[in-house]
Each structure stands twice: as structure tokens, then as C-alpha cells.
Design an enzyme around this catalytic site. Structure first.
Site, PDB file in Angstrom:
ATOM      1  N   ASN A   7     109.792  55.154 105.385  1.00 27.33           N
ATOM      2  CA  ASN A   7     108.989  54.980 104.178  1.00 27.33           C
ATOM      3  C   ASN A   7     109.900  54.296 103.153  1.00 27.33           C
ATOM      4  O   ASN A   7     110.667  54.949 102.458  1.00 27.33           O
ATOM      5  CB  ASN A   7     108.540  56.378 103.728  1.00 27.33           C
ATOM      6  CG  ASN A   7     107.557  56.340 102.588  1.00 27.33           C
ATOM      7  OD1 ASN A   7     107.479  55.360 101.852  1.00 27.33           O
ATOM      8  ND2 ASN A   7     106.808  57.406 102.424  1.00 27.33           N
ATOM      9  N   ARG A  97     105.473  52.879 106.585  1.00 28.64           N
ATOM     10  CA  ARG A  97     104.483  52.812 105.515  1.00 28.64           C
ATOM     11  C   ARG A  97     104.514  51.381 104.994  1.00 28.64           C
ATOM     12  O   ARG A  97     105.572  50.878 104.604  1.00 28.64           O
ATOM     13  CB  ARG A  97     104.870  53.777 104.401  1.00 28.64           C
ATOM     14  CG  ARG A  97     103.943  53.660 103.231  1.00 28.64           C
ATOM     15  CD  ARG A  97     104.375  54.559 102.118  1.00 28.64           C
ATOM     16  NE  ARG A  97     103.447  54.450 101.011  1.00 28.64           N
ATOM     17  CZ  ARG A  97     103.753  54.758  99.769  1.00 28.64           C
ATOM     18  NH1 ARG A  97     104.946  55.221  99.475  1.00 28.64           N
ATOM     19  NH2 ARG A  97     102.855  54.629  98.815  1.00 28.64           N
ATOM     20  N   HIS A 186      97.524  54.863  98.224  1.00 27.66           N
ATOM     21  CA  HIS A 186      97.765  56.270  98.595  1.00 27.66           C
ATOM     22  C   HIS A 186      96.848  56.688  99.745  1.00 27.66           C
ATOM     23  O   HIS A 186      96.557  57.873  99.914  1.00 27.66           O
ATOM     24  CB  HIS A 186      97.491  57.237  97.423  1.00 27.66           C
ATOM     25  CG  HIS A 186      98.473  57.174  96.298  1.00 27.66           C
ATOM     26  ND1 HIS A 186      98.103  57.333  94.986  1.00 27.66           N
ATOM     27  CD2 HIS A 186      99.814  56.984  96.298  1.00 27.66           C
ATOM     28  CE1 HIS A 186      99.178  57.243  94.221  1.00 27.66           C
ATOM     29  NE2 HIS A 186     100.237  57.018  94.993  1.00 27.66           N
ATOM     30  N   ARG A 247     103.193  54.513  84.305  1.00 29.23           N
ATOM     31  CA  ARG A 247     102.174  53.448  84.389  1.00 29.23           C
ATOM     32  C   ARG A 247     100.992  53.803  83.497  1.00 29.23           C
ATOM     33  O   ARG A 247     100.605  54.965  83.407  1.00 29.23           O
ATOM     34  CB  ARG A 247     101.661  53.312  85.833  1.00 29.23           C
ATOM     35  CG  ARG A 247     102.604  52.590  86.735  1.00 29.23           C
ATOM     36  CD  ARG A 247     102.050  52.539  88.155  1.00 29.23           C
ATOM     37  NE  ARG A 247     102.933  53.216  89.067  1.00 29.23           N
ATOM     38  CZ  ARG A 247     102.636  53.512  90.325  1.00 29.23           C
ATOM     39  NH1 ARG A 247     101.455  53.188  90.833  1.00 29.23           N
ATOM     40  NH2 ARG A 247     103.504  54.120  91.089  1.00 29.23           N
ATOM     41  N   GLY A 339      99.910  67.731  91.399  1.00 22.64           N
ATOM     42  CA  GLY A 339      98.775  68.452  92.015  1.00 22.64           C
ATOM     43  C   GLY A 339      99.220  69.720  92.719  1.00 22.64           C
ATOM     44  O   GLY A 339      98.535  70.747  92.685  1.00 22.64           O
ATOM     45  N   ASN A 341     102.154  71.387  92.099  1.00 21.93           N
ATOM     46  CA  ASN A 341     103.052  72.279  91.343  1.00 21.93           C
ATOM     47  C   ASN A 341     102.587  72.662  89.948  1.00 21.93           C
ATOM     48  O   ASN A 341     103.247  73.467  89.304  1.00 21.93           O
ATOM     49  CB  ASN A 341     104.435  71.622  91.201  1.00 21.93           C
ATOM     50  CG  ASN A 341     105.107  71.486  92.541  1.00 21.93           C
ATOM     51  OD1 ASN A 341     105.368  72.476  93.206  1.00 21.93           O
ATOM     52  ND2 ASN A 341     105.360  70.250  92.966  1.00 21.93           N
ATOM     53  N   GLU A 390     102.854  62.624 103.983  1.00 26.70           N
ATOM     54  CA  GLU A 390     102.578  61.244 104.381  1.00 26.70           C
ATOM     55  C   GLU A 390     103.395  60.839 105.613  1.00 26.70           C
ATOM     56  O   GLU A 390     102.898  60.124 106.471  1.00 26.70           O
ATOM     57  CB  GLU A 390     102.876  60.298 103.211  1.00 26.70           C
ATOM     58  CG  GLU A 390     101.808  60.391 102.131  1.00 26.70           C
ATOM     59  CD  GLU A 390     102.250  59.808 100.804  1.00 26.70           C
ATOM     60  OE1 GLU A 390     103.164  60.374 100.177  1.00 26.70           O
ATOM     61  OE2 GLU A 390     101.675  58.795 100.396  1.00 26.70           O
TER      62      GLU A 390
HETATM   63  P1  ADP Z   1     106.056  60.230  93.780  1.00 26.12           P
HETATM   64  O1  ADP Z   1     104.788  59.564  93.325  1.00 26.12           O
HETATM   65  O2  ADP Z   1     107.282  59.596  93.202  1.00 26.12           O
HETATM   66  O3  ADP Z   1     106.126  60.495  95.272  1.00 26.12           O
HETATM   67  P2  ADP Z   1     105.828  63.118  93.514  1.00 26.12           P
HETATM   68  O4  ADP Z   1     104.599  63.325  94.315  1.00 26.12           O
HETATM   69  O5  ADP Z   1     107.111  63.633  94.061  1.00 26.12           O
HETATM   70  O6  ADP Z   1     106.009  61.622  93.039  1.00 26.12           O
HETATM   71  O7  ADP Z   1     105.581  63.777  92.093  1.00 26.12           O
HETATM   72  C1  ADP Z   1     106.585  63.749  91.121  1.00 26.12           C
HETATM   73  C2  ADP Z   1     106.051  64.343  89.853  1.00 26.12           C
HETATM   74  O8  ADP Z   1     105.573  65.675  90.085  1.00 26.12           O
HETATM   75  C3  ADP Z   1     107.148  64.525  88.816  1.00 26.12           C
HETATM   76  O9  ADP Z   1     107.334  63.388  88.066  1.00 26.12           O
HETATM   77  C4  ADP Z   1     106.593  65.648  87.977  1.00 26.12           C
HETATM   78  O10 ADP Z   1     105.801  65.079  86.945  1.00 26.12           O
HETATM   79  C5  ADP Z   1     105.679  66.397  88.898  1.00 26.12           C
HETATM   80  N1  ADP Z   1     106.173  67.760  89.173  1.00 26.12           N
HETATM   81  C6  ADP Z   1     106.991  68.151  90.167  1.00 26.12           C
HETATM   82  N2  ADP Z   1     107.216  69.484  90.087  1.00 26.12           N
HETATM   83  C7  ADP Z   1     106.509  69.940  89.024  1.00 26.12           C
HETATM   84  C8  ADP Z   1     106.303  71.212  88.414  1.00 26.12           C
HETATM   85  N3  ADP Z   1     106.870  72.312  88.889  1.00 26.12           N
HETATM   86  N4  ADP Z   1     105.492  71.274  87.330  1.00 26.12           N
HETATM   87  C9  ADP Z   1     104.887  70.170  86.845  1.00 26.12           C
HETATM   88  N5  ADP Z   1     105.038  68.939  87.373  1.00 26.12           N
HETATM   89  C10 ADP Z   1     105.831  68.827  88.448  1.00 26.12           C
END
Ligand code: ADP
Length: 406
Positions: A7, A97, A186, A247, A339, A341, A390
Site C-alpha cells: 500500500n 492498492r 476508499h 482537506r 469512525g 475511535n 484494507e
Molecule cells: P488515514 O486516512 O491517514 O489512514 P486514519 O484512518 O489512521 O487515517 O485516521 C487518522 C485520524 O483518526 C487521526 O488524524 C485522528 O483524527 C483520528 N483518531 C485516531 N485516534 C483517535 C481517537 N482516539 N480519538 C479521536 N480521533 C482519533
């Protein structure tokens, strides 16, 4: 059969090795080996991290090219403490990917010279991603030899069934002829969530109507009816739709004309403004990570508060816009960093759907749910938190293609 997944992004690259010798398991398996390369701290230094055999090995090397760093990373598959195979020839296939498959690639496909040519051609639509994806394919050819099959899994493919009234933009018709249309991204994550939701609900994916919310640094929603994505919030590029980490998401296109006329903005400046200096970061001024925004709100930062309120408002309104493409809703799925966390964002999104009978169980919502239904038993709609995988989805696609071609 051992499948390697690559990826590749512009400043980082993740890889996994899966052992599928026993066929496709029902539950997502742990990879045998996981490796990542990060160039974001210093472009000439590759920070390499490998996890295998219960060990985590990190080192930083001076690497003049991505291919040199990848060669170094892959050596750890058959050498040292993280060795999991004896020789590169044990790798049966590599899944990649690839961000943009354009209108022609509606499914994953085995890489051929014609597929490579198409990925290169489609770089005009995805200039940041497709070239690095192609470089990953070529690097693997060099390291493993051209006999090892490679499979391209396109981010756009799951949205290939969008109907014309959804994918055509209301500009001049010549845009569609030139390929300026909604593609959606996505897709691998939205499709994985469809299948995982079906598994968790004990239903057939083809019978489900879902809204999947992929909320990471990049974020998009999909409306899924009878197994197909029939609407999605990202468009011609991954800049459309939801407000994201840095973005902007959708905004009035007249703003761009204004900025060009009155601030003399060039295309590159607009690109930087909208992709890197907007969204949660642009409004809050403290960062694009939701955790930074929430920490700033706790310190009384009003711009951070506004950023969060805007994020919630835009998320709710786009969930509403996905809803009207469905004739009922079986489940809403939350996935990716935010989503998975953030109970706060899930609760805020579901609150707006309360009038439809959506009811969250707040204890479940706050107890770090993963691959779990967090709705109350009486809720009219299931609310699922799914850990998107993914890389595993790419390995599955690769396995399917390899079995089709036997
Ligand atoms: P990417 O699109 O880079 O793959 P991720 O799916 O890893 O991103 O998501 C990253 C984002 O998830 C972080 O920028 C943060 O905003 C959010 N995030 C991660 N852990 C938490 C948490 N415990 N609470 C709120 N937001 C979180």
C-alpha cells in the site's frame, strides 16, 4: 499461498504478508509480517519498522530511492529476527492498492503491460498517488522477478456501478467525455465494511442497505444498496465531500474563481490550500488530528470548537444526502481512525438520525467497540463500528484473482 500486499503512498508505504495456505479464513487473520516505510520526517531518510515473530524492529536508513528502501524492507522477510520465509520465491502473488482505475477498471485485475500503461495514463487524474503505485509495482518486478503475479486493486472500483445521474457533474457534457466525472475513492474500505457488516449481521451482502462512513484523515461516505455503492461523497478527486483533516471537502467553486482573480492563486497554490491547509487544520489552526482539536477545545479554543461543530454538521448533512439514495437503512457503519475511535463523533452523527428511530447504546459506544453493534436492541437501524482492514481486503482480492486464473 503467501500473498504480499503493498500500500504505497507519497510519503509512506505499508506492506503485509499473509499466509493463505489453508484458503480464505472467515475471520480476518493477523498478517505473518508487517512492514512500513516513512519518509515524512526527512525525504532522504527511510524510517523502517517491521513487526513479525512477536518482535518489532525499527531502523532509519539513508535511501536515495523508494526502491532501495523497499528492497531493504523486504530483506527482513527472509533475514534476521523478523524472518518468516526462507526465500522470495515463497511469495505467490503481490497485491497493490492503486488509487485511480478510471472508468475502465471496474474490478481488480492482474497487472500486465497494458494495465501499467493505464495506471500511468490515469496519473493525470491522480498525480500524487498513481505514479507511486506504479513505482511500487515496478519495484516488486525488479525485486521478485516478472514471473510473480501482481494484482492491482483500485480504490475507485467499488464505485464503478454509480448511476449516471450520480456520477455526471452538471458542467458542460464534454466533461464526461473527457473523464471529468465522479469516481469515488476508499472503495476497498467501503467494500470491506459491506462484507464485514453482512458477516456481523448474519445477512447476505446483496440484501443489505448501508451507509458506510470512512472517517480517517481522508474521509468519505458511501450509500450501498443491494451490495453496490450507488452514491459516495468523494468525486473526481479525493478532495470532494466531507470536511477532512487538512482537506476542505466540498465548497462553492466560485471561491476558487475569486481566489484566482483577486489573490492571483495558481493551480499549485490552490492545491496546497485545499489539500493541506484546510479542513480541521485550516479552521482550528491547531492541527488536522481530531485529538488535537478536542484537546484545544478543552483549553477553551473557540476556533477548534467551530472546527468540530462544522465537522459534525457536514457529516450529518452528507449522511442525509446518502440516505435519500436508499429506500430503507439496515445499518450505518463507522470505520477508520475517527469512525473507530471517536464515541463523540458517532454519537453526534446518530443524534441527528434519532427521529428515524436510530438509538445508540451509550455504554457500548464508549467502551472501545470494534466489529460490534453499538445500537440499542430497539433501534430501528443497526450501528456498527468496524475496524477497516484494507490490506486484508487487498489480499483477499489477490487470492480470488489467483484462483480465477488457475
Ligand atoms: P488515514 O486516512 O491517514 O489512514 P486514519 O484512518 O489512521 O487515517 O485516521 C487518522 C485520524 O483518526 C487521526 O488524524 C485522528 O483524527 C483520528 N483518531 C485516531 N485516534 C483517535 C481517537 N482516539 N480519538 C479521536 N480521533 C482519533
Amino acid at each position: 499461498m503467501k500473498i504480499l500486499v503493498l500500500n504505497a503512498g507519497s510519503s509512506s508505504q505499508k506492506s503485509c504478508l499473509y499466509d493463505l495456505s489453508g484458503g480464505l479464513p472467515e475471520q480476518p487473520p493477523e498478517p505473518l509480517w508487517e512492514g512500513s516505510i516513512d519518509w515524512s520526517v526527512h525525504p532522504d531518510t527511510a524510517e523502517i519498522k517491521v513487526e513479525a515473530n512477536g518482535k518489532v524492529v525499527k531502523n532509519a536508513i539513508a535511501a536515495s530511492s523508494k526502491s532501495e528502501a523497499t528492497t531493504h524492507l523486504l530483506n527482513s522477510l527472509w533475514q534476521g529476527e523478523t524472518q518468516v520465509i526462507n526465500h522470495a520465491s515463497e511469495i505467490s502473488a503481490v497485491g497493490h492498492r492503486v488509487v485511480h482505475g478510471g472508468a475502465e477498471y471496474r474490478d481488480s485485475i492482474r497487472v500486465t503491460p497494458a494495465v501499467k500503461e493505464a495506471i500511468a495514463r490515469l496519473s493525470t487524474f491522480a498525480p500524487v498517488h498513481n505514479p507511486v503505485n506504479l513505482e511500487g509495482i515496478e519495484t516488486m518486478e525488479t525485486i521478485l522477478g516478472s514471473d510473480v503475479p501482481q494484482v492491482a486493486v483500485f480504490d475507485t472500483a467499488f464505485h464503478a456501478q454509480l448511476p449516471p445521474e450520480v456520477y455526471v457533474y452538471p458542467g458542460p457534457y464534454t466533461w464526461v467525455e473527457e473523464g471529468i466525472r465522479r469516481y469515488g475513492f476508499h472503495g476497498t474500505s467501503h467494500r470491506y465494511c459491506r462484507d464485514r457488516a453482512a458477516h456481523l449481521l448474519g445477512r447476505n451482502p446483496q440484501d443489505l442497505q448501508l451507509i458506510t462512513c470512512h472517517l480517517g484523515n481522508g474521509a468519505s461516505l458511501a450509500a450501498i444498496r443491494n451490495g453496490y455503492s450507488i452514491d459516495t461523497t468523494m468525486g473526481f478527486t479525493p478532495l470532494d465531500g466531507l470536511m477532512m483533516g487538512s482537506r476542505s471537502g466540498s465548497l462553492d467553486p466560485g471561491i476558487l474563481i475569486y481566489l484566482m482573480r483577486n489573490h492571483g492563486c495558481t493551480a499549485d497554490q490552490l492545491d496546497t490550500l485545499l489539500n493541506k491547509q484546510s479542513g480541521l487544520l485550516g479552521i482550528s489552526g491547531v492541527g488536522g488530528d481530531l485529538r488535537q482539536v478536542i484537546a484545544a477545545i478543552e483549553q477553551g479554543n473557540q476556533r477548534a470548537k467551530l472546527a468540530l461543530e462544522m465537522y459534525i454538521h457536514r457529516l450529518r448533512s452528507l449522511i442525509g444526502s446518502m440516505l435519500i439514495s436508499l429506500d430503507h437503512l439496515d445499518a450505518i457503519v463507522f470505520t477508520a481512525g475517527i469512525g473507530e475511535n471517536s464515541p463523540l463523533i458517532r454519537e453526534a452523527a446518530c443524534q441527528a438520525l434519532h427521529f428515524l428511530g436510530v438509538e445508540l447504546d451509550s455504554v457500548k459506544n464508549n467502551s472501545h467497540p470494534i466489529d460490534t453493534d453499538i445500537a440499542t436492541p430497539h433501534s430501528s437501524v443497526r450501528v456498527l463500528v468496524i475496524h477497516t482492514q484494507e490490506d486484508w481486503a487487498i489480499a483477499q482480492e489477490c487470492w480470488q484473482i489467483m484462483h480465477q486464473s488457475v
